[in-house]
Design a protein around this motif. Structure first.
Motif, short mmCIF file in Angstrom:
data_model
loop_
_atom_site.label_atom_id
_atom_site.label_comp_id
_atom_site.label_asym_id
_atom_site.label_seq_id
_atom_site.Cartn_x
_atom_site.Cartn_y
_atom_site.Cartn_z
N VAL A 253 -47.29 -10.00 -73.70
CA VAL A 253 -46.82 -10.06 -72.32
C VAL A 253 -46.46 -8.67 -71.82
CG1 VAL A 253 -45.86 -12.40 -72.54
CG2 VAL A 253 -44.39 -10.45 -73.00
N GLU A 257 -43.26 -9.19 -67.06
CA GLU A 257 -43.18 -10.65 -67.19
C GLU A 257 -41.96 -11.04 -68.01
OE1 GLU A 257 -46.58 -12.75 -68.85
OE2 GLU A 257 -45.38 -14.57 -69.13
N ALA B 231 -48.75 -12.63 -66.05
CA ALA B 231 -48.78 -13.90 -66.79
C ALA B 231 -50.07 -14.66 -66.48
CB ALA B 231 -47.58 -14.77 -66.40
#
Ligand SMILES: Cc1cc2nc3c(=O)[nH]c(=O)nc-3n(C[C@H](O)[C@H](O)[C@H](O)COP(=O)(O)OP(=O)(O)OC[C@H]3O[C@@H](n4cnc5c(N)ncnc54)[C@H](O)[C@@H]3O)c2cc1C
Ligand SMILES: Cc1cc2nc3c(=O)[nH]c(=O)nc-3n(C[C@H](O)[C@H](O)[C@H](O)COP(=O)(O)OP(=O)(O)OC[C@H]3O[C@@H](n4cnc5c(N)ncnc54)[C@H](O)[C@@H]3O)c2cc1C
Ligand code: SF4
Ligand code: SF4
Ligand code: FES
Lengths: 459, 285
Positions: A253, A257, B231
């Motif tokens: 990630v 995030e 994401a």
């Protein structure tokens, strides 16, 4: 206490704090602040002021602290900064005000940041407000983005009597102050919300959930909503990835995030609906404040954490205090190490980082010695989560939907030092112009742009 | 706060809501989505814009109850409000940039799986208003789960309904129906598929066989929806793209579906829960 060394600041015990999100530093109390203030020799030509990007009148406010005149101290700081409780906590003081302090040549510099924080915290706790509403001047200005740049710009415009509306894409105002910097460094409710509240008290309106470029365009703000000028302070929020194999494995990630889940969405609290995945061994790639924040957040959520950085500690751009805190808390550091691939298992989950050792070569444009790979030195670091904290660039949305606005090659908006862009009536400042920088530089740019806007509007 | 003006149950687990959000209503275009939040602790949930009425200031969303957050949405009633409702997000569908003349020469096939009927609707409606010939395949497990059939009939030139159990229309999957149409020599210039990723993957295989250009809408995990977190990243043509700002629609032939499906399950898959320790999140329903 000798005059040569700083009054130490009380902090949460390193062991205790690795399992909570409460603020690490307690800040000075009155007695400690007085002692530290008494170390300042009140230079005639204060180097510290020149070292502060917004030129806070440091010796003057320190003098006020020494005299016990707290309202005076708060007022002196308020002339130049609208977010002192934030800056006192997060400025890289060692390379700004404190780095320039004369006492630092032979001894330890004055703890200017801690004193500034002390004054700002005093003002908040005592409901001392420097806010006075201005006489309206009939001009309407839109500010895009509610980070430090936008807040600072809005503050100065409102003080001059403009009718200011801030448009924010996320559901909470504050920019990086709410979504990036963790609670244990910068308390959200207590500090950030309070300081934003002060800005609102000046009459500034904040409309969240408006993504400029999608919900409404800059042209519509001018033509349909009657704004006379627009400031763009939309930051540099687009995360960079490494572009190495395996980067899309589950468990890899961006720091943005990871931190957004934990901070903005408060996923570290069990009652939040937003999940966060932490694993047992986390590798964080990068050496800036963002990397430190991600590492220390992961640690608090229960993981063992290693920071992987391709240069040495000396070159790390993070604040010295944060690196120190991270070490105290037990974050491991792998210096002169660079990932070349992300390793994964057959289910597509990350299992490690393949790294190569580096050595420092000749200095590059930034003056830092360039890291070069040592051939054949590859080795693996085991991890089940990898957090990439390699910096960010600007979101091109606004520039792309605003005819006549020139972008630079990093997708940032081109603006001069006064915040003037290629489009008449549109001003810009902060990370969106400079690329990722600091809170205080963004604030300085916002204030500079406010000046230019007032000139442009003829008020 | 964004008030729910109307709520209608479309199927046991699917509801339609009209929400007062004037700014979104006046700038929404087909292919775009919004993000909602229920309550101060709420997650940011992306949902497609299914219709919008600039005059009334309302935006229509259709939600399927699949987990904790969609269940929360489902429990909201008329007169209650979302704390946040932001959009329109993402790029509008490509065809809105095409001129009417060249659009009218084309024949479109939409393939909607399950809830996918809802996001397909605004696109079909747009094309219909431009005078484009549009056919739609709607697939569902069983008759009860076929949604928005009447609305769709009003804007599509033909619709084909498929149910897995044969309780309504053609018995079988949308892919079988699609293959049947193409085998029978029906020609389309462009196809669009929206539904579960696994369905879009198999629709892509068939489209490829018949050289039919295909667009898919990637319902990845998202957090901010503004390009800030990554994401939502998907691999398209070997490059990493962010579904929330570069998409959600992409050229199906270029999409790495296997990776996308794997990434979608990142916070969910039970087998990973077993060999990973998770502090928060996995056990939320
Ligand atoms: C994790 C982290 C830690 C940091 N630590 C420090 C530190 O310790 N000390 C320090 O000095 N600096 C630190 N920084 C850097 C500092 O936070 C930034 O330089 C600063 O916040 C930049 O301010 P800004 O106002 O330009 O942008 P931002 O703070 O990024 O704010 C921009 C705002 O604009 C909004 N926006 C973007 N696009 C749109 C749009 N189209 N429409 C409407 N709104 C939009 C964004 O949602 C955001 O709220 C850190 C940064 C990060 C990420
Ligand atoms: C651009 C976009 C448009 C969307 N439009 C709609 C819409 O119009 N109506 C609608 O009902 N849903 C839509 N979705 C999906 C919706 O956002 C998810 O169903 C929702 O976030 C699930 O949240 P949850 O907490 O209820 O479920 P969770 O508990 O998070 O998950 C439950 C199950 O759903 C799966 N899941 C999680 N997120 C997604 C996702 N993004 N897409 C598909 N499956 C997911 C999980 O793997 C799990 O199996 C859209 C998603 C995107 C990205
Ligand atoms: S604003 Fe930052 S640089 Fe300026 S005096 Fe305060 S802590 Fe130092
Ligand atoms: S340079 Fe240091 S000692 Fe001199 S006025 Fe500034 S803070 Fe005080
Ligand atoms: S959802 Fe965060 S970048 Fe797309």
């Amino acid at each position: 206490m000798t005059k040569n060394i700083r009054v130490p600041v009380r902090e949460q015990d390193p062991k205790a704090r690795t399992v909570n999100f409460e603020e690490v530093s307690y800040g000075y109390n009155a007695e400690e602040a007085f002692l530290e203030a008494s170390r300042c020799i009140q230079c005639k030509n204060p180097k510290c002021v020149a070292g502060c990007p917004v030129n806070i009148q440091i010796p003057r406010f320190i003098k006020a602290v020494l005299d016990g005149d707290m309202p005076g101290a708060a007022s002196i700081i308020a002339q130049d900064s609208s977010l002192p409780a934030v800056c006192g906590r997060v400025c890289p003081q060692e390379s700004q005000c404190e780095g320039a302090c004369i006492m630092g040549i032979k001894n330890e510099p004055i703890s200017i940041g801690k004193l500034e924080r002390y004054v700002a915290d005093w003002a908040r706790k005592n409901n001392f407000s420097t806010v006075t509403k201005a006489v309206p001047n009939g001009k309407k200005v839109a500010v895009i983005g509610s980070g430090p740049a936008g807040l600072a710009c809005a503050t100065d415009l409102a003080k001059a009597g403009c009718d200011v509306t801030i448009f924010e894409a996320l559901h909470k105002p504050g920019g990086v102050l709410v979504y990036g910097i963790p609670e244990f460094r910068l308390p959200k409710e207590e500090v950030v919300e309070y300081e934003i509240g002060q800005v609102q008290k000046l009459g500034v309106k904040i409309e969240c959930n408006v993504v400029v470029g999608r919900t409404v365009t800059i042209d519509q703000l001018f033509d349909k909503e009657g704004f006379n000028a627009i400031f763009v302070g939309s930051g540099a929020g687009l995360p960079k990835f490494m572009g190495i194999p395996g980067e899309n494995f589950n468990g890899v990630v961006s720091a943005n995030e990871f931190l957004t889940r934990s901070n903005l969405m408060v996923a570290y609290r069990p009652d939040s609906d937003t999940p966060i995945y932490v694993g047992q061994r986390v590798a964080v790639v990068g050496g800036g404040n963002v990397a430190m924040d991600a590492a220390r957040t992961a640690l608090r959520l229960g993981a063992g954490v290693t920071i992987v950085y391709r240069r040495t500690e000396k070159e790390m751009p993070a604040r010295v205090e944060e690196v120190h805190h991270a070490k105290e808390e037990g974050v491991a550091f792998r210096m002169l190490t660079n990932p070349v691939a992300v390793l994964g298992n057959e289910k597509g989950w990350v299992t490690g980082l393949r790294c190569i050792r580096m050595e420092l070569g000749e200095p590059d444009e930034s003056g830092r010695r360039r890291p070069v790979e040592i051939p054949g030195s590859e080795f693996d670091i085991v991890c089940d989560v990898a957090i990439i904290a390699l910096g960010t660039s600007s979101n091109p949305l606004i520039a792309r939907t605003t005819p006549g606005l020139t972008m630079n090659r990093y997708n940032g908006i081109v603006a001069d030092e006064k915040g003037i862009t290629s489009r008449s009536g549109v001003f810009a400042g902060g990370d969106v112009v400079t690329g990722a920088a600091t809170v205080i530089l963004a604030m300085g740019a916002g204030r500079q742009a406010a000046k230019s806007i007032l000139e442009y509007l003829g008020v | 706060m964004y008030k729910i003006l109307k709520k209608r149950i479309l199927a046991p687990n699917i509801c339609l809501m009209e929400v007062l959000a004037p700014r979104v209503a006046s700038s929404a275009r087909p292919g775009q989505f919004i993000i909602v939040r229920v309550g101060e602790k709420g997650e940011r949930v992306p949902l497609t814009i299914c219709d919008h009425d600039p005059a009334a200031g309302s935006v229509t969303i259709v939600t399927q109850r699949v987990g904790a957050s969609s269940r929360k949405i489902f429990t909201l009633e008329e007169g209650e409000s979302f704390v946040d409702f932001v959009g329109p997000l993402g790029m509008p569908s490509e065809f809105i940039h095409e001129d009417d003349e060249s659009l009218r020469k084309k024949k479109y096939l939409f393939v909607a799986g399950g809830l996918g009927t809802a996001p397909v609707y605004p696109q079909v409606k747009y094309l219909h208003q431009k005078g484009v010939h549009v056919e739609v395949i709607i697939g569902a497990k069983t008759r009860d789960l076929v949604i928005m059939e009447d609305e769709m009939r009003q804007v599509a030139d033909r619709i084909y309904i498929c149910t897995e159990d044969g309780s309504y229309g053609f018995k079988g999957l949308v892919t079988a129906k699609m293959k049947g149409l193409l085998d029978n020599g029906t020609r389309y210039d462009q196809a669009v598929a929206i539904g579960p990723m696994i369905m879009m993957k198999f629709v892509t295989l068939i489209a490829r066989e018949y050289n039919l250009p295909l667009i898919v809408s990637m319902n990845t995990l998202m957090v901010d929806g503004t390009g800030m977190c990554g994401a939502c990243r998907v691999t398209v043509g070997g490059q990493t793209r962010f579904a929330c700002v570069d998409g959600p629609e992409f050229d199906a032939y270029q999409v790495d579906f296997d990776e996308a499906m794997r990434r979608q399950s990142m916070y969910k898959t039970q087998e990973t829960a077993a060999d990973h320790k998770c502090k928060i999140g996995l056990g939320n329903d």
